[in-house]
Motif scaffolding. Sequence first.
Motif, mmCIF file in Angstrom:
data_model
loop_
_atom_site.group_PDB
_atom_site.id
_atom_site.type_symbol
_atom_site.label_atom_id
_atom_site.label_comp_id
_atom_site.label_asym_id
_atom_site.label_seq_id
_atom_site.Cartn_x
_atom_site.Cartn_y
_atom_site.Cartn_z
ATOM 1 N N PRO A 135 0.806 -1.228 0.000
ATOM 2 C CA PRO A 135 0.000 0.000 0.000
ATOM 3 C C PRO A 135 0.835 1.271 0.000
ATOM 4 C CG PRO A 135 -0.912 -1.600 1.532
ATOM 5 C CD PRO A 135 0.389 -2.158 1.059
ATOM 6 N N LEU A 136 1.964 1.285 0.723
ATOM 7 C CA LEU A 136 2.808 2.479 0.759
ATOM 8 C C LEU A 136 3.460 2.740 -0.597
ATOM 9 C CD1 LEU A 136 4.565 2.170 4.253
ATOM 10 C CD2 LEU A 136 2.778 3.788 3.588
ATOM 11 N N CYS A 137 3.812 1.669 -1.308
ATOM 12 C CA CYS A 137 4.472 1.831 -2.608
ATOM 13 C C CYS A 137 3.521 2.389 -3.668
ATOM 14 C CB CYS A 137 5.034 0.492 -3.086
ATOM 15 S SG CYS A 137 6.517 -0.033 -2.205
ATOM 16 N N PHE A 138 2.211 2.240 -3.465
ATOM 17 C CA PHE A 138 1.255 2.744 -4.442
ATOM 18 C C PHE A 138 0.913 4.223 -4.208
ATOM 19 C CE2 PHE A 138 0.446 -1.803 -5.084
ATOM 20 C CZ PHE A 138 0.470 -1.839 -6.470
ATOM 21 N N MET A 139 1.592 4.872 -3.232
ATOM 22 C CA MET A 139 1.438 6.316 -3.060
ATOM 23 C C MET A 139 2.347 7.015 -4.065
ATOM 24 S SD MET A 139 1.308 6.817 1.076
ATOM 25 C CE MET A 139 -0.068 6.183 2.033
ATOM 26 N N ARG A 140 1.813 8.010 -4.740
ATOM 27 C CA ARG A 140 2.566 8.666 -5.811
ATOM 28 C C ARG A 140 3.635 9.617 -5.297
ATOM 29 N NH1 ARG A 140 1.105 8.843 -11.127
ATOM 30 N NH2 ARG A 140 -0.760 7.666 -11.740
ATOM 31 N N SER A 141 3.348 10.329 -4.213
ATOM 32 C CA SER A 141 4.232 11.398 -3.758
ATOM 33 C C SER A 141 5.083 10.957 -2.578
ATOM 34 C CB SER A 141 3.401 12.624 -3.346
ATOM 35 O OG SER A 141 4.204 13.589 -2.730
#
Length: 445
Positions: A135-141
């Motif tokens: 889930p953290l890796c799918f954050m863009r910024s």
Amino acid sequence: MSTIRSGVVTLLHTACGAGILAIPYAFRPFGLVPALFMLSFCGMCSMMGLLLQARIAKYGPLKKVSFFTLAQVVNPALSVVFDAAIAIKCFGVGVSYMIVVGDLMPKIWANLTSSSVLHSRGFNITIIMAFVVGPLCFMRSLNSLRYASMIAIGSVAYLCILVIVHFVHVTPELEELKGEVALWLPRNEPTPLTTLPIFVFAYTCHHNMFSVINEQKNSNFTHVKFIAVFAIVVAFFLYITIGTAGYLTFGDNITGNIIALYPNTLSTTIGRIAIVLLVMLAFPLQCHPARESINNMVKYYQERTSPSQGNYEMTAVDQHTSVEETTHDTSSLSPLPTEEKEQMDNKRFLLITTIILVFSYLLAISVSSLARVLAIVGATGSTTISFILPGFFGWRLIGTEYDTSTGGLKSTTKLFKYLGLVMAFWGVIVMITSLIASIFFGASH
């Protein structure tokens, strides 16, 4: 938009990964005083690399600068090589983080439960990858990871306190483990080249520097230089504290993972939990630049095969401006085509991120130790990202906005330009010596 504080936290979190556990071990073949000098020198070199990145950011497109876009100014053909180096380095380090999770989590559960499932290395990696790292890796910024980064920095702080407490309060069990402490180069140790890559690797956060700059509201050098300085200074004091206290506690009996040497107490278990938090929250900071580099390589080959879609090439002439160096406005630079300025489309973003996560997972559960491989990846990738690339682009780009036919460059501009040349050569030297250490002397991170 990101702030100076969040930028510092991001860089610090990137630098202070699992390698912080090996800092005391890096002191062993050097002795205390030479190790402190080497730690200081490598920190200074890394700071110079970050400052060069802050200086050359204005030569790329506003809010979209990267090693890839800067390569379009100098030599577009080099961009693929640079991005490949960044992607491989970040992917390898990310896998090592998951290996640390697989090694420590069963030991943590061993103090809490007798369940064989929770003692399984593969099960722990699977759960962490699926519910935390993914889930953290799918954050863009990167800025959206600021809270995770603050938790990770707290983990580093706890490790620092743990090392200091065990140094001040030496138990009989620790006293038995203490070996000989050398102030200068010890006689019966292998060459210091064996741990040189650890010092170089310790400060590597340069692959996220441009992302931090892009997210700053004010991306001028006078503003972003403080991010580089503060991040390296804080990392330096953390490494000095942990390295010195850890080495003085165990002497030449120190190993590559200092927390494994401490007694199996509640404080040590908490420390192991802190390290797991540190590495699993640091994984997205490796995934972010790896994803961007892979995307850049895909775009480059798409442009090569479909020239009608436009190209990314920019020349130094296009970016020529006569404004004074201290008031240079990056918005005056010629931007890249609209396609480059836009964020990665959702489909490609999801696809590349998924590929990185799947291959990282498969490699982490299949291999129990990547130490020697990561030593070589770090020796090449870290030196390339920290020294060679900032130095090369600094030498080629700094001062190109001035008309040298009407007069020489300012002294400050000249200083940074030639500093870039020195840094590039220094990076090549470090790469060669680190590779020798990794291949012939068995160095590892």
